[in-house]
Write an enzyme that holds these catalytic residues in place. Structure first.
Site, short mmCIF file in Angstrom:
data_model
loop_
_atom_site.label_atom_id
_atom_site.label_comp_id
_atom_site.label_asym_id
_atom_site.label_seq_id
_atom_site.Cartn_x
_atom_site.Cartn_y
_atom_site.Cartn_z
N GLY A 1 0.87 -1.25 0.15
CA GLY A 1 0.00 -0.07 0.03
C GLY A 1 0.89 1.24 0.07
NE ARG A 2 1.46 3.50 -4.77
CZ ARG A 2 2.53 3.74 -5.60
NH1 ARG A 2 3.33 4.70 -5.32
NH2 ARG A 2 2.74 2.67 -6.16
N GLY A 3 0.66 5.70 0.94
CA GLY A 3 -0.01 6.81 1.27
C GLY A 3 0.74 8.09 0.83
CB THR A 4 0.28 11.75 1.56
OG1 THR A 4 -1.14 11.61 1.28
CG2 THR A 4 0.97 13.10 0.99
CE LYS B 1 6.20 4.56 -3.80
NZ LYS B 1 6.91 5.94 -3.23
CB VAL B 2 3.25 -0.28 3.68
CG1 VAL B 2 3.42 -1.49 4.45
CG2 VAL B 2 3.04 0.99 4.61
CE LYS C 1 3.72 3.45 7.96
NZ LYS C 1 2.91 4.22 8.90
CG ASP D 1 -6.78 8.88 13.21
OD1 ASP D 1 -8.13 8.81 13.16
OD2 ASP D 1 -6.13 8.56 12.31
#
Length: 433
Positions: free
Chosen positions: A26-29, A32-33, A49, A145
């Site tokens: 997966g990836r976020g802003t 990357k994982v 990560k 969160d």
């Protein structure tokens, strides 16, 4: 296209001679994982990560990464995602974490035809979430969160609370009034006092989020979900939500206690075991099965006996997991660890006598059994956690649970070491940013 090329370049390559990176998970802003495996022959895969230092610096996300690492350093629990180690190069930071291949709770719920669980299954899931957060709060970590996207599922069907980037670490995050003030989180799961930007208790804010998740598990929808945040906040303050008819009365009462807009009367996560919904025999539930299968429920109460450590647990305590030095953050000594062959009773008794002379009181694991022993100005409490390394050897962790930086720095750790005498076999410094 550049991002895709970068991902392909990393996948399949050795990382600092320790891990082989596999497919992109997966990836976020900012991260990357990757799926990865250890090159030393370890059987269990991990998730790594990958974060870019320059991006973290330019966007001000350094603090969030530091919070995530600092929070996860404190936590070793079967329902909290484990941080194994932190690696770094000149340009990258690598967080090596436990792999949870079952995805997140939101995705699992969305895959169900009704998008909800039968009550016996919801109880089993919620018990694991409450167990994890009770432990976090006892260790001075408020998540801030809590939502289904941040609750992962491992290969055995166990829940793993993750993403501590917005966590508050007590007492460092508290203002002079002893409260938190930073408004953060995901609005639909965030307590009204946080949305209204009032001072708040982080553990009670987490309890509200638990109430929203419990509602979602049982109803298949959210109690408050509106793009208009002020309007959603007003609805939450007025308790304007409707529990479906199929939800049992004990569960309804528990939801009402958690979704109490008054944090002073809201049920704390640590008080959940006393609620009737949890007093029903879980042995029947375990026979019925559910979304998370095959795992016995754990009592929410913390055991008085030391918990056992394996080699990975001990390695994960290393100060090498502290990232503050990478960014020039200030460091304060708040923790010490030592090995001992003394019994638990002998160790507590010796710490008590030392407190008579040095001035502190000891807070037990549940935060209730206190030994009032003098009082250095500003130092409210010291917590102790004991872990079993072998049958005759224990690791004792001491932590100052309140007091500002100057008070923590001035605390007489050397004097305490002398007072403990032969109880201490090996004394280890642990600094906290």
């Amino acid at each position: 296209m550049a991002g895709a090329k970068s991902s392909k370049k990393l996948a399949g390559s050795p990382l600092l001679g320790k891990y082989e990176l596999g497919k992109l998970l997966g990836r976020g802003t900012f991260a990357k994982v990757y799926h990865a495996r250890s090159l030393d022959g370890g059987d269990d895969p991990v998730a790594i990560k990958v974060l870019d230092k320059s991006q973290l610096t330019s966007t001000g996300m350094i603090t969030r990464v530091l919070h995530e690492v600092s929070a996860m350093r404190r936590l070793r629990h079967p329902n909290v995602l484990r941080l194994h180690e932190v690696l770094a190069t000149r340009t990258k930071i690598y967080l090596v974490m436990e792999l949870a291949p079952g995805g997140d709770l939101l995705t699992r719920l969305a895959s169900l035809p009704s998008r909800r669980l039968p009550e016996h299954a919801a109880r089993r899931v919620f018990l694991q979430l409450a167990n994890a957060l009770s432990y976090c709060h006892a260790r001075g970590v408020s998540h801030r969160d809590v939502k289904p996207q941040n609750v992962l599922i491992d290969s055995q069907g166990q829940l793993k609370v993750s993403d501590f980037g917005l966590a508050a670490l007590l007492p460092d995050s508290l203002r002079d009034d002893g409260r938190l003030h930073t408004a953060c989180g995901t609005p639909a799961f965030t307590a009204p006092e946080v949305l209204r930007r009032k001072a708040y208790d982080g553990a009670k804010a987490d309890a509200w989020s638990c109430g929203v998740i419990l509602f979602a598990l049982l109803a298949g929808s959210l109690p408050f979900d509106d793009a208009n945040i002020p309007g959603m906040c007003r609805r939450a303050q007025r308790r304007e939500y409707a529990v479906p008819a199929w939800v049992s009365r004990p569960a309804r009462r528990l939801i009402a206690r958690l979704l109490d807009p008054n944090p002073d009367t809201r049920l704390a996560v640590g008080d959940l075991p006393d609620h009737p919904w949890f007093k029903r025999s879980l042995s029947v539930d375990s026979q019925l099965g559910g979304l998370i299968a095959g795992q016995p429920e754990r009592d929410l109460a913390f055991a008085a006996a030391p918990h056992a450590l394996n080699a990975f647990d001990i390695i994960s305590m290393s100060p090498g997991l502290d990232l503050s030095g990478m960014f020039g953050e200030s460091r304060r000594v708040r923790e010490k660890r030592f090995m001992t062959t003394a019994t638990l009773e002998e160790t507590v008794e010796r710490l008590g006598r030392a407190g008579d002379r040095l001035g502190y009181f000891l807070v037990g694991k549940k935060g209730v059994e206190r030994l009032p022993i003098g009082g250095v100005q500003g130092i409210v409490a010291m917590s102790m956690e004991v872990s079993e390394v072998s049958r005759e050897l224990m690791l004792v962790e001491l932590r100052l649970e309140s007091g500002d930086g100057d008070e923590a720095q001035a605390f007489g750790w050397d004097d305490l070491r002398v007072e403990l005498g032969d109880v201490v076999m090996a004394w280890h410094v642990c600094e906290d940013g």
